[in-house]
Write a protein that holds these residues in place. Structure first.
Motif, short mmCIF file in Angstrom:
data_model
loop_
_atom_site.label_atom_id
_atom_site.label_comp_id
_atom_site.label_asym_id
_atom_site.label_seq_id
_atom_site.Cartn_x
_atom_site.Cartn_y
_atom_site.Cartn_z
N ALA A 20 0.86 -1.19 0.00
CA ALA A 20 0.00 0.00 0.00
C ALA A 20 0.89 1.23 0.00
O ALA A 20 1.71 1.41 0.89
N VAL A 21 0.73 2.08 -1.01
CA VAL A 21 1.56 3.28 -1.13
C VAL A 21 0.66 4.45 -1.51
O VAL A 21 -0.24 4.30 -2.35
N ALA A 22 0.90 5.62 -0.89
CA ALA A 22 0.13 6.81 -1.27
C ALA A 22 0.63 7.31 -2.63
O ALA A 22 1.83 7.51 -2.80
N PRO A 23 -0.29 7.49 -3.60
CA PRO A 23 0.16 7.90 -4.94
C PRO A 23 0.37 9.42 -5.02
O PRO A 23 -0.31 10.16 -4.31
N PRO A 24 1.26 9.91 -5.88
CA PRO A 24 2.19 9.13 -6.68
C PRO A 24 3.38 8.70 -5.82
O PRO A 24 3.81 9.45 -4.95
N GLN A 25 3.90 7.48 -6.07
CA GLN A 25 4.99 6.99 -5.24
C GLN A 25 6.20 7.91 -5.38
O GLN A 25 6.53 8.36 -6.48
N GLN A 26 6.84 8.23 -4.27
CA GLN A 26 8.04 9.07 -4.32
C GLN A 26 9.17 8.46 -3.52
O GLN A 26 10.14 9.12 -3.21
N VAL A 27 9.00 7.17 -3.16
CA VAL A 27 10.01 6.53 -2.31
C VAL A 27 11.27 6.16 -3.08
O VAL A 27 12.35 6.07 -2.52
N VAL A 28 11.12 5.94 -4.39
CA VAL A 28 12.27 5.57 -5.22
C VAL A 28 12.28 6.48 -6.44
O VAL A 28 11.23 6.73 -7.02
N ASN A 29 13.47 7.00 -6.77
CA ASN A 29 13.51 7.74 -8.04
C ASN A 29 14.39 7.03 -9.06
O ASN A 29 15.30 6.28 -8.72
N THR A 43 8.79 9.60 -13.50
CA THR A 43 7.44 9.60 -14.10
C THR A 43 7.53 9.62 -15.64
O THR A 43 6.64 10.12 -16.32
N ASP A 44 8.64 9.09 -16.13
CA ASP A 44 8.82 9.08 -17.59
C ASP A 44 9.50 7.80 -18.08
O ASP A 44 10.38 7.86 -18.93
N HIS A 45 9.09 6.66 -17.52
CA HIS A 45 9.52 5.39 -18.11
C HIS A 45 8.54 4.32 -17.68
O HIS A 45 7.89 4.42 -16.65
N THR A 46 8.42 3.31 -18.52
CA THR A 46 7.49 2.22 -18.22
C THR A 46 7.98 0.95 -18.91
O THR A 46 8.87 1.00 -19.75
N VAL A 47 7.38 -0.18 -18.54
CA VAL A 47 7.70 -1.44 -19.21
C VAL A 47 6.76 -1.55 -20.41
O VAL A 47 5.54 -1.45 -20.26
N ALA A 48 7.33 -1.75 -21.62
CA ALA A 48 6.51 -1.82 -22.83
C ALA A 48 6.26 -3.26 -23.27
O ALA A 48 5.29 -3.54 -23.97
N MET A 145 12.16 -7.41 -12.01
CA MET A 145 12.04 -7.06 -10.59
C MET A 145 12.75 -5.73 -10.32
O MET A 145 12.28 -4.92 -9.52
N ILE A 146 13.87 -5.51 -11.01
CA ILE A 146 14.60 -4.24 -10.83
C ILE A 146 13.73 -3.07 -11.33
O ILE A 146 13.64 -2.02 -10.70
N ALA A 147 13.04 -3.31 -12.46
CA ALA A 147 12.16 -2.25 -13.00
C ALA A 147 11.01 -1.95 -12.04
O ALA A 147 10.42 -0.87 -12.10
N TYR A 148 10.68 -2.89 -11.15
CA TYR A 148 9.62 -2.68 -10.16
C TYR A 148 10.16 -2.06 -8.87
O TYR A 148 9.44 -1.97 -7.87
N LEU A 149 11.43 -1.64 -8.85
CA LEU A 149 11.94 -0.94 -7.66
C LEU A 149 11.16 0.35 -7.44
O LEU A 149 10.92 0.75 -6.30
N CYS A 150 10.77 1.02 -8.54
CA CYS A 150 9.78 2.11 -8.41
C CYS A 150 8.45 1.37 -8.27
O CYS A 150 7.99 0.78 -9.24
N PRO A 151 7.83 1.35 -7.08
CA PRO A 151 6.59 0.57 -6.94
C PRO A 151 5.59 0.99 -8.01
O PRO A 151 5.38 2.17 -8.26
N ARG A 152 5.00 -0.03 -8.65
CA ARG A 152 4.10 0.25 -9.78
C ARG A 152 2.64 0.19 -9.32
O ARG A 152 2.20 -0.82 -8.76
N PRO A 153 1.86 1.27 -9.56
CA PRO A 153 0.46 1.29 -9.13
C PRO A 153 -0.40 0.34 -9.95
O PRO A 153 -0.14 0.11 -11.13
N GLU A 282 -8.84 10.34 -0.97
CA GLU A 282 -7.43 10.11 -0.65
C GLU A 282 -7.27 8.73 -0.04
O GLU A 282 -8.22 8.19 0.51
N GLY A 283 -6.07 8.18 -0.14
CA GLY A 283 -5.83 6.88 0.48
C GLY A 283 -4.67 6.21 -0.20
O GLY A 283 -4.11 6.73 -1.17
N THR A 284 -4.30 5.02 0.31
CA THR A 284 -3.18 4.32 -0.31
C THR A 284 -3.69 3.46 -1.47
O THR A 284 -4.78 2.91 -1.42
N GLN A 285 -2.85 3.38 -2.50
CA GLN A 285 -3.21 2.62 -3.70
C GLN A 285 -2.44 1.29 -3.69
O GLN A 285 -1.32 1.21 -3.18
N LEU A 286 -3.05 0.28 -4.29
CA LEU A 286 -2.38 -1.00 -4.46
C LEU A 286 -1.18 -0.82 -5.38
O LEU A 286 -1.31 -0.22 -6.45
#
Ligand SMILES: Cc1cc2nc3c(=O)[nH]c(=O)nc-3n(C[C@H](O)[C@H](O)[C@H](O)COP(=O)(O)O)c2cc1C
Length: 307
Positions: A20-29, A43-48, A145-153, A282-286
């Protein structure tokens, strides 16, 4: 207890941790480095695509950039992906660059646990592999798994046409900020892909962490469409402009007008523009992150709330 000490040496960490993380995640950059330059791509990369593993960003960072993930609070390097440019995608007067992941390394675990845990995880992946099942190679899963270090909503994507309705969970999603586009990477065999390519309109519901169980159940709709909106296990409400049923309990409902789609490896990459955005509560997102990331945070006394 001695069992807590011995456990990491006999049992692999879970690959994924649902948190559970409050969006937008800012714990990892996330930062891209190339040719003496660097740019924040949190906020400018994703898995394609998963097979092969491809990262999309709206930056052109040269042929062989390095993507670094760092803990925002401490600056500690958590993982690195080394990338190789493969293509660029022209969409709506802008362009997106696609990068294959060449190699990667996580730094959440120290030596010798890092290679040992990877060996245990890879052994389990190979053991559980069924020949007819879609599964990336263990090395690619380690890189994912490394790409998921930035928690993905996690969101629910819904589609509604007279002949086809559906709603299913996605986490290979996110803004490609510099381009102003928002991306969805959906396995090309998903039952709704052809309809999405045609109608080009979807609603995105940001899912509260408390809805984990019900949202995981909706994964079946990746394979077959929903028969009736009344069959949903939770109340729906229409999205603002398109009137597409979305989760009434969502933290936020956005509408996406798809401007481009194309196949990238195993997935179809949809690029679109957000045309409406309702912040409902407001609240935490999965979110999903890597198991070794949660283990790292647990060791430091700052674990994510696990769902
Ligand atoms: C929370 C969650 C998020 C998912 N996100 C995506 C996604 O972004 N893209 C995608 O193609 N599939 C996504 N899936 C679908 C799974 O990858 C998988 O195809 C689906 O659960 C069917 O699983 P099976 O092939 O193991 O039966 C997601 C599933 C869940 C439960």
């Amino acid at each position: 207890m001695w069992k807590d000490w011995i456990r990491p040496f006999v049992r692999p960490l879970p690959q994924w941790s649902t948190v559970a993380v409050a969006p937008p995640q800012q714990v990892v950059n996330a930062t891209l480095h190339w040719d003496g330059q660097s740019a924040d791509v949190t906020t400018d990369h994703t898995v394609a695509s998963l097979v092969p593993l491809v990262i999309a960003t709206s930056l052109d960072a040269g042929q062989h950039p390095v993507l670094e993930y760092r803990d925002s609070a401490t600056g500690k390097l958590l993982g690195v992906l080394r990338l190789t440019q493969t293509a660029s995608v022209a969409a709506a007067e802008t362009s997106i660059t696609l990068y294959r992941v060449a190699t990667g390394e996580q730094r959440c675990l120290g030596w010798p646990l890092r290679p040992w845990n990877a060996w245990l995880q890879n052994r389990l992946m190979l053991k559980n592999r069924s020949p007819q099942h879609f599964a990336p190679e263990p090395a690619a899963v380690q890189q994912l798994m490394i790409a998921y270090l930035c928690p993905r909503p996690v969101i629910l994507v819904s589609i509604d046409t007279p002949g086809h309705r559906n709603i299913f969970p996605m986490d290979l999603i996110g803004p490609l900020q510099r381009s102003g586009l928002f991306s969805l990477a959906l396995r090309s065999n998903n039952v709704s892909v052809p309809i999405m390519r045609e109608v080009r309109q979807v609603a995105l519901s940001s899912i509260p962490a408390t809805m984990k169980a019900v949202v995981y159940k909706l994964a079946e709709y990746h394979k077959h469409p929903l028969q009736d909106w009344n069959a949903l296990p939770f109340p729906a409400r229409p999205s603002r402009q398109f009137g597409i049923p979305a989760a009434a309990a969502a933290l936020r409902i956005q509408e996406l007008a798809i401007v481009h789609s194309e196949e990238v490896g195993s997935h179809t990459l949809f690029l679109g523009r957000i045309v409406s955005d309702e912040n409902l509560t407001e609240g935490t997102q999965l979110h999903h992150t890597a198991g070794f990331h949660q283990a790292y945070r647990r060791r430091r006394g700052t674990p994510f709330a696990e769902m």
